[in-house]
Design a protein around this motif. Structure first.
Motif, short mmCIF file in Angstrom:
data_model
loop_
_atom_site.label_atom_id
_atom_site.label_comp_id
_atom_site.label_asym_id
_atom_site.label_seq_id
_atom_site.Cartn_x
_atom_site.Cartn_y
_atom_site.Cartn_z
N GLY A 16 2.45 -3.04 18.06
CA GLY A 16 3.25 -4.25 18.25
C GLY A 16 2.78 -5.44 17.44
N GLN A 17 1.55 -5.40 16.96
CA GLN A 17 1.06 -6.51 16.13
C GLN A 17 1.72 -6.45 14.75
N SER A 18 1.69 -7.59 14.07
CA SER A 18 2.24 -7.64 12.72
C SER A 18 1.13 -7.95 11.73
N LYS A 99 3.02 4.64 -17.17
CA LYS A 99 2.11 5.15 -16.14
C LYS A 99 1.80 4.08 -15.11
N LEU A 100 1.54 4.54 -13.88
CA LEU A 100 1.16 3.65 -12.80
C LEU A 100 -0.33 3.36 -12.81
N PHE A 101 -0.66 2.12 -12.45
CA PHE A 101 -2.04 1.71 -12.20
C PHE A 101 -2.12 1.41 -10.71
N PHE A 102 -3.07 2.06 -10.03
CA PHE A 102 -3.15 1.95 -8.58
C PHE A 102 -4.24 0.97 -8.15
N GLY A 103 -4.01 0.33 -7.01
CA GLY A 103 -5.06 -0.40 -6.33
C GLY A 103 -5.97 0.58 -5.59
N SER A 104 -6.97 0.02 -4.93
CA SER A 104 -8.00 0.86 -4.29
C SER A 104 -7.61 1.32 -2.90
N GLY A 105 -6.48 0.87 -2.39
CA GLY A 105 -5.98 1.36 -1.11
C GLY A 105 -6.38 0.50 0.08
N THR A 106 -5.56 0.56 1.12
CA THR A 106 -5.83 -0.10 2.40
C THR A 106 -5.75 0.96 3.48
N GLN A 107 -6.84 1.09 4.23
CA GLN A 107 -6.85 2.05 5.32
C GLN A 107 -6.44 1.32 6.59
N LEU A 108 -5.29 1.69 7.15
CA LEU A 108 -4.74 1.01 8.32
C LEU A 108 -4.71 1.96 9.52
N SER A 109 -5.25 1.49 10.63
CA SER A 109 -5.16 2.24 11.88
C SER A 109 -4.40 1.40 12.89
N VAL A 110 -3.43 2.02 13.54
CA VAL A 110 -2.66 1.34 14.58
C VAL A 110 -2.93 2.07 15.90
N LEU A 111 -3.52 1.34 16.83
CA LEU A 111 -3.93 1.96 18.10
C LEU A 111 -2.88 1.77 19.19
#
Lengths: 111, 113
Positions: A16-18, A99-111
């Motif tokens: 429910g959080q944003s 070609k795409l250049f990617f960022g390093s990523g965001t690890q998201l957990s929703v509890l």
């Protein structure tokens, strides 16, 4: 040059959080993308922006919104996070069609 | 939703073996086909972007071919090394899609020393 910068790298949310994931590139690329990575699913496209001022839905847009703030920045917003949105999120950019250049990523957990 | 299929899903080879993987994609309305290497705990990195039928690209021991008429691309690795262990992804861009890239699920390569 920093390339593609994503923030934050890690985030834990309650259902429910944003939140907004930020992405910026300093390569003067026209196109920007948001993907999510889930085990066994590869990279699935959430939204993309071919150029400043335009955005298009990808394969899995439900539950997300995006803003192409300017040529450099492309943010991804989760208005009401759900456990199904637990994933690793990647932002990418490219000159048009290249070609795409990617960022390093965001690890998201929703509890 | 576009169908981009990769096979095999995973592959174990011995150091020194040569190997290849397949990417299949829609044969109509082709714009480009990309290959990426994705090492664990890193971000994907581009290997090749191919746009013309019959294209062949090479980077060191890795090469790729493209057949747009039948909708497939092969990635070859000659003399595999442990550092080649990674997931190899292909991605398809349809013409007129505003450069939308649709990825396959990847082939996980493990090279045993």
């Amino acid at each position: 040059n920093a390339g593609v910068t994503q923030t934050p790298k890690f985030q834990v949310l309650k259902t429910g959080q944003s939140m907004t994931l930020q992405c910026a590139q300093d390569m003067n690329h026209n196109s920007m993308y948001w993907y999510r990575q889930d085990p066994g699913m590869g990279l699935r496209l959430i939204y993309y922006s071919a150029s400043e001022g335009t955005t298009d839905k990808g394969e899995v847009p439900n539950g997300y919104n995006v803003s192409r703030l300017n040529k450099r920045e492309f943010s991804l917003r989760l208005e009401s996070a759900a456990p199904s949105q637990t994933s690793v999120y990647f932002c990418a950019s490219s000159p048009r069609g290249e070609k795409l250049f990617f960022g390093s990523g965001t690890q998201l957990s929703v509890l | 939703i576009l169908n981009v299929e990769q096979s095999p899903q995973s592959l174990h080879v011995q150091e020194g073996d040569s190997t290849n993987f397949t990417c299949s994609f829609p044969s109509s309305n082709f714009y480009a086909l990309h290959w990426y290497r994705w090492e664990t705990a890193k971000s994907p990195e581009a290997l090749f972007v191919m746009t013309l039928n019959g294209d062949e690209k090479k980077k060191g021991r890795i090469s790729a071919t493209l057949n747009t008429k039948e909708g497939y691309s092969y990635l070859y690795i000659k003399g595999s090394q442990p550092e080649d262990s990674a997931t190899y992804l292909c991605a398809f861009t349809e013409g007129g899609s505003n450069y939308k890239l649709t990825f396959g699920k990847g082939t996980l390569l493990t090279v045993n020393p």
